[in-house]
Design an enzyme around this catalytic site. Structure first.
Site, mmCIF file in Angstrom:
data_model
loop_
_atom_site.group_PDB
_atom_site.id
_atom_site.type_symbol
_atom_site.label_atom_id
_atom_site.label_comp_id
_atom_site.label_asym_id
_atom_site.label_seq_id
_atom_site.Cartn_x
_atom_site.Cartn_y
_atom_site.Cartn_z
ATOM 1 C CG ASN A 1 -1.946 -1.067 1.212
ATOM 2 O OD1 ASN A 1 -2.454 -1.410 0.155
ATOM 3 N ND2 ASN A 1 -2.273 -1.616 2.366
ATOM 4 C CD GLU B 1 -7.006 -5.304 1.030
ATOM 5 O OE1 GLU B 1 -5.877 -4.879 1.341
ATOM 6 O OE2 GLU B 1 -7.547 -6.280 1.571
ATOM 7 C CG ASP C 1 -5.895 -11.600 3.414
ATOM 8 O OD1 ASP C 1 -4.700 -11.749 3.133
ATOM 9 O OD2 ASP C 1 -6.368 -10.570 3.928
ATOM 10 C CD GLU D 1 -3.388 -9.385 8.066
ATOM 11 O OE1 GLU D 1 -2.584 -9.563 7.136
ATOM 12 O OE2 GLU D 1 -4.438 -8.726 7.954
HETATM 13 O O1 GCW Z 1 -4.111 -9.371 4.615
HETATM 14 C C1 GCW Z 1 -4.476 -8.154 4.097
HETATM 15 C C2 GCW Z 1 -4.063 -7.166 5.118
HETATM 16 C C3 GCW Z 1 -3.720 -5.809 4.574
HETATM 17 C C4 GCW Z 1 -2.725 -6.001 3.433
HETATM 18 C C5 GCW Z 1 -3.380 -6.845 2.364
HETATM 19 C C6 GCW Z 1 -2.465 -7.139 1.184
HETATM 20 C C7 GCW Z 1 -0.904 -4.593 2.800
HETATM 21 O O2 GCW Z 1 -5.063 -7.079 6.096
HETATM 22 O O3 GCW Z 1 -3.181 -5.065 5.630
HETATM 23 O O4 GCW Z 1 -2.277 -4.781 2.903
HETATM 24 O O5 GCW Z 1 -3.760 -8.090 2.894
HETATM 25 O O6 GCW Z 1 -1.948 -8.242 1.124
HETATM 26 O O7 GCW Z 1 -2.288 -6.291 0.337
#
Ligand code: GCW
Length: 725
Positions: free
Chosen positions: A242, A325, A404, A432
Site C-alpha cells: 500500500n 483495497e 487471505d 497477521e
Molecule cells: O491481509 C491483508 C491485510 C492488509 C494487506 C493486504 C495485502 C498490505 O489485512 O493489511 O495490505 O492483505 O496483502 O495487500
C-alpha cells in the site's frame, strides 16, 4: 547499544554458531564483493575462536612456505592462530577451503573435489548461487561457480557445525529450487494513522525507516542482511505494497534512501526491489493520466526507471498492488492488468528488472446480502483469462490461498491455471492471522504443506510451479519465485516473539529447498540460536522447544476458526475472537452460521462454483462434502452441525473438542516453557513467558467465545458436559 535502541539479539547467528568455522584454518579463494563478505565472516569468526583466514583472489597462485605472502596484496590474512604446517603443494594446510571452481592452484583436497564434480556434472553447472560441499583428506571443501554460492556454502558449513569436519563426505550439490526468494516489507516511512509504521507488523517500528526518513541505524540493516543471506533470501522490498504519498516518492526524489539501503544489502547478495504506486505518473510526474497505454505514461515509467538504475545498477524491480483495497490500477483507465503490468515491465526490461504484480484483486465493497459474489473466486476470475498476455519479465504474485493468509485455506487455484505466466507464491511470515507474534505459531509445517501440494495430483507441486518446472521436472521457461511478507521490525528480538524468528528462518530455508522437513528446519534454528550443546541440559532444551513449537500451527488452528471457515477475528486488528465481526461487512469473508449449520457453499452444484476453478482431482474432491478433507470442509460446504466428519465426530462436537483441547495445549506449552528455567537467556525467557501468558489468556477467550456461540446457535450440548457459557 545503538543510539537509544537496545542491542539486537543475534538471532540464529551468534558468535558461538561460528565456533566450528572460527576455530579452523580457512582458505577463501575468490574475489569480488561477495567473496569479501565471506572473508569478513570467516575473519571475524577466526578472531573469536582462534582459527585463521587466508584470502586470495581466484586467479592467484598459492603462497609458498618460504614466501612472504606478498601476493596477498589484494587478499587478507587474519589470524587468531597460525596456519598449521604445509600442504602437498607446499602451501599452508587448511581445514576448510571455500573456492571458486575457476580458481587457480587449488589445494589438493579442493582439486580432488573439483575433479569429482567435473566428472559428475561439469563445472559451470553450479549456477549463480549453487555450491558443492565435500570432505576429502581431512579438508572440507566448498566450491561454487560464483561468489554468491560460496556465501551460501559458508552458511551451510556453519549449520552443519562439527558434522562438516567429521568423516569424509560424498559430494553434495546444493541449488536453490527457485532463483528469487524474496521478502516484502509492509513498512511505511511515515506511521500510518491506522496501520502504524509497519502494516501488520508486530515487532516494533521499521528497521529501514525512522522518524520520517532513512534509519540512522544501517548497522542493524546490515545485520538483517546477514541473517537473510544465511537462509538464502536474495531479494527484499523496502516499503509497503500500500504505497502512500511519502513512500511513493522513494521512486523519485527519495531514491537516494533506497540506494543507501541497496548499498547495505548488496554485500550479502540481496537485491533491492520497490513497491510502487500505479498512479505515480500523475502523483509524481504531474501527468494528466496514469493510463498504461498512454505514450506519455510509458515514457514516464521508462525515464523514471532509467534513473532508478542509474542510482542502483542491480535494482531488482517493482512490486505492485493495483486495483486492490483502494490502491489505484489499470481498471481506473479501462485497461487490463496485463496492460498495466506490461507497461512497467517494458520500462524495467532493458535493465533486467522484473515486475511482481499481485493477484490479490477482489471486491472489498461487497454487499453481504449478495450470495453470488465469492471473494475466493476473484483472483482466478480476474487473472486466469489473462494467461499468456503478460510480458516475460512480469511475475504474477499469488497469495497461497484464495482468500487471505488464513490459518487454513486450500491452495489458490490460480497457481494451477496460468501455465503461460511466471507465478510467484506469496506466504505471510508476519502472523497477521496466526497470533500476531503474541502466540507461538510455527508456520514451517503450513508452508511445507502448501509447497508440496500437487494441484494436478500428478507429482508436480506448487513449489515446482513457482520454480518454473514442468511435469517432467524440466524448465518451463516460466520461473516465478517465492515471496513472503516479513515479520521483522526494530524490536530487539527482531520479531517481537523471540520464537517467531523461527518462521523467518523457515521461510528462507523452505524457499531454498521446499523438500526440507519443517521439524528438521526447526532443529537447525534451535541449534544455531540456542546452542543446546553448550547448556546444562541440551536434551531438555531441545525437547521443550520442539514440544512448544512443532505442533503450534495446529494448536492455533484448533482454538480459532474451525474447519477452514476462516476469519472470526476482530475486524481491523485481526487479533482475538469476534465470530460475527465480519459477517455483515463488505469484505466478503463470511461463515453463514445459522441455527442449523455453518460454512460457505462453494460447490458447482449448489454454491458459488469456486470448486470448478480447480483442475482434477481437486475439483471433484472439493465438490462433495463426502470427499472434502475435514480441515477444509467449511471452506467449501455449508453443512448441518450434526454433519459427521471423517473423524467420526459431528461438526459441533469437533468444534467443542478442538477448542477445549487447543486451550489446554497452550496451558501445557506454558508449563513446559516454565520448566526451562535457567537454560535460556533471562531477557528472552521473560519475553517468551509474557507472550505465553497472553496466548493462554487469548486461547481461553477464543475457546469460550467460539463454543458459546455455537452452543447458543445450535442448542446442541457438549457430549462431555464441559462448561460452556
Ligand atoms: O491481509 C491483508 C491485510 C492488509 C494487506 C493486504 C495485502 C498490505 O489485512 O493489511 O495490505 O492483505 O496483502 O495487500
Amino acid at each position: 547499544m545503538t543510539g537509544d535502541q537496545p542491542a539486537a539479539h543475534p538471532a540464529w547467528l551468534p558468535d558461538k554458531a561460528f565456533r566450528t568455522v572460527g576455530s579452523r584454518h580457512v582458505l577463501v579463494c575468490a574475489d569480488g564483493p561477495l567473496a569479501q563478505t565471506v572473508a569478513q565472516e570467516v575473519a571475524h569468526a577466526a578472531e573469536q575462536h582462534g582459527g585463521s583466514l587466508h584470502h586470495r583472489p581466484a586467479g592467484q597462485a598459492a603462497p609458498h612456505p618460504d614466501g612472504d605472502n606478498a601476493e596477498d596484496g589484494s587478499g587478507t590474512e587474519a589470524h587468531g592462530g597460525t596456519s598449521n604446517g604445509s600442504g602437498a603443494a607446499g602451501e599452508p594446510r587448511f581445514d576448510l577451503v571455500l573456492a571458486l571452481t575457476g580458481a587457480d592452484d587449488l589445494p589438493e583436497a579442493a582439486a580432488m573435489v573439483l575433479a569429482e564434480l567435473d566428472w559428475r556434472s561439469g563445472r559451470g553447472m553450479l549456477g549463480a548461487e549453487g555450491f558443492a560441499l565435500g570432505r576429502r583428506d581431512g579438508v572440507t571443501v566448498v566450491l561454487a561457480d560464483e561468489p554468491a554460492g560460496l556465501l551460501h556454502g559458508l552458511f551451510q558449513v556453519v549449520r552443519l557445525g562439527e558434522t562438516a569436519f567429521g568423516a569424509t563426505q560424498p559430494i553434495e550439490v546444493h541449488h536453490p529450487v527457485t532463483a528469487r526468494r524474496m521478502l516484502n516489507h509492509w513498512d511505511n516511512i511515515d506511521a500510518h494513522p491506522v496501520m502504524g509504521q509497519v502494516e501488520r507488523g508486530y515487532s516494533g517500528g521499521s528497521i529501514f525507516w525512522r522518524d520520517g526518513g532513512l534509519t540512522p541505524d544501517l548497522g542493524r540493516v546490515r545485520a538483517y542482511a546477514r541473517l537473510l543471506a544465511s537462509i538464502g533470501v536474495n531479494a527484499v522490498t523496502v516499503n509497503n505494497v500500500n504505497v502512500h504519498a511519502t513512500e511513493a516518492r522513494l521512486l523519485t526524489d527519495r531514491l537516494g534512501d533506497v540506494a543507501a539501503l541497496a548499498e547495505v544489502l548488496r554485500p550479502y547478495g540481496i537485491r533491492t526491489h520497490l513497491s510502487v504506486n500505479f498512479n505515480s505518473p500523475v502523483a509524481l510526474g504531474g501527468l494528466p493520466t496514469a493510463d498504461p497505454l498512454d505514450d506519455g505514461v510509458r515514457a514516464w515509467w521508462a525515464d523514471t526507471t532509467r534513473q532508478v538504475y542509474a542510482a542502483i545498477p542491480d535494482f531488482g524491480g517493482y512490486v505492485v498492488k493495483a486495483d486492490s483495497e483502494g490502491q489505484p490500477g489499470p481498471f481506473g483507465y479501462g485497461r487490463t492488468h496485463a496492460d498495466g503490468a506490461n507497461t512497467l515491465a517494458a520500462a524495467l526490461e532493458p535493465f533486467g528488472g522484473v515486475v511482481h504484480w499481485r493477484a490479490f484483486v477482489y471486491n472489498h465493497t461487497q454487499d453481504w446480502r449478495d450470495r453470488s459474489t465469492d471473494r475466493a473466486r476473484a483472483a482466478y476470475d480476474h487473472f486466469a483469462p489473462l494467461d499468456g498476455q503478460f510480458a516475460g519479465n512480469v511475475i504474477l504474485q499469488v497469495k497461497y490461498g484464495p482468500i487471505d493468509f488464513q490459518t487454513r485455506e486450500p491452495v489458490s487455484p490460480v497457481i494451477a491455471a496460468m501455465p503461460g505466466t511466471r507465478l510467484a507464491v506469496e506466504l505471510q511470515v508476519t502472523q497477521e492471522y496466526t497470533g500476531q507474534q503474541r502466540h507461538v505459531c510455527y508456520l514451517g509445517p503450513l508452508w511445507h504443506e502448501v509447497l508440496a501440494f500437487e494441484p494436478w495430483g500428478d507429482g508436480r507441486t506448487v513449489a515446482a510451479v513457482a520454480a518454473g518446472r514442468g511435469a517432467d521436472n524440466g524448465p518451463t521457461g516460466f520461473e516465478g519465485g517465492l515471496v513472503a511478507v516479513s515479520n521483522v521490525g526494530d524490536d530487539p528480538f527482531w520479531t517481537g516473539h523471540p520464537l517467531a524468528q523461527a518462521n523467518l528462518y523457515a521461510f528462507g530455508r523452505l524457499a531454498w529447498n521446499p523438500h526440507l522437513d519443517p521439524a528438521a528446519v526447526l532443529d537447525e534454528w534451535i541449534d544455531l540460536t540456542f546452542a543446546p550443546a553448550a547448556t546444562a541440559d541440551p536434551g531438555l532444551l531441545r525437547q521443550t522447544l520442539h514440544e512448544v513449537m512443532d505442533g503450534s500451527w495446529q494448536t492455533y488452528e484448533s482454538y480459532t476458526a474451525p474447519l477452514g471457515v476462516g476469519f472470526m477475528v476482530r475486524p481491523g486488528s485481526h487479533y482475538g475472537p469476534d465470530v460475527d465481526g465480519y459477517e455483515y461487512t463488505p469484505w466478503g469473508t463470511y461463515h453463514f452460521a445459522d441455527r442449523d449449520g455453518i460454512g460457505v457453499d462453494r460447490s458447482r452444484a449448489t454454491g458459488t462454483g469456486f470448486t470448478g476453478q480447480y483442475p482434477q482431482p481437486w475439483a471433484q474432491v472439493y465438490e462433495s462434502a463426502d470427499s472434502c478433507p475435514d480441515e477444509l470442509l467449511l471452506f467449501f460446504h455449508h453443512v448441518p452441525y450434526t454433519h459427521v466428519l471423517h473423524s467420526g465426530k459431528t461438526v459441533v462436537q469437533h468444534i467443542y473438542d478442538t477448542h477445549f483441547e487447543g486451550a489446554d495445549r497452550v496451558a501445557r506449552m506454558r508449563s513446559r516453557w516454565a520448566g526451562l528455567a535457567g537454560l535460556v537467556a533471562p531477557d528472552l525467557d521473560a519475553r517468551v513467558r509474557e507472550r505465553l501468558d497472553e496466548q493462554s489468556r487469548c486461547a481461553q477467550e477464543w475457546r469460550d467465545q467460539i463454543n458459546t456461540y455455537f452452543y447458543r446457535k445450535s442448542g446442541i450440548p457438549d457430549a462431555h458436559g464441559r462448561r460452556i457459557h
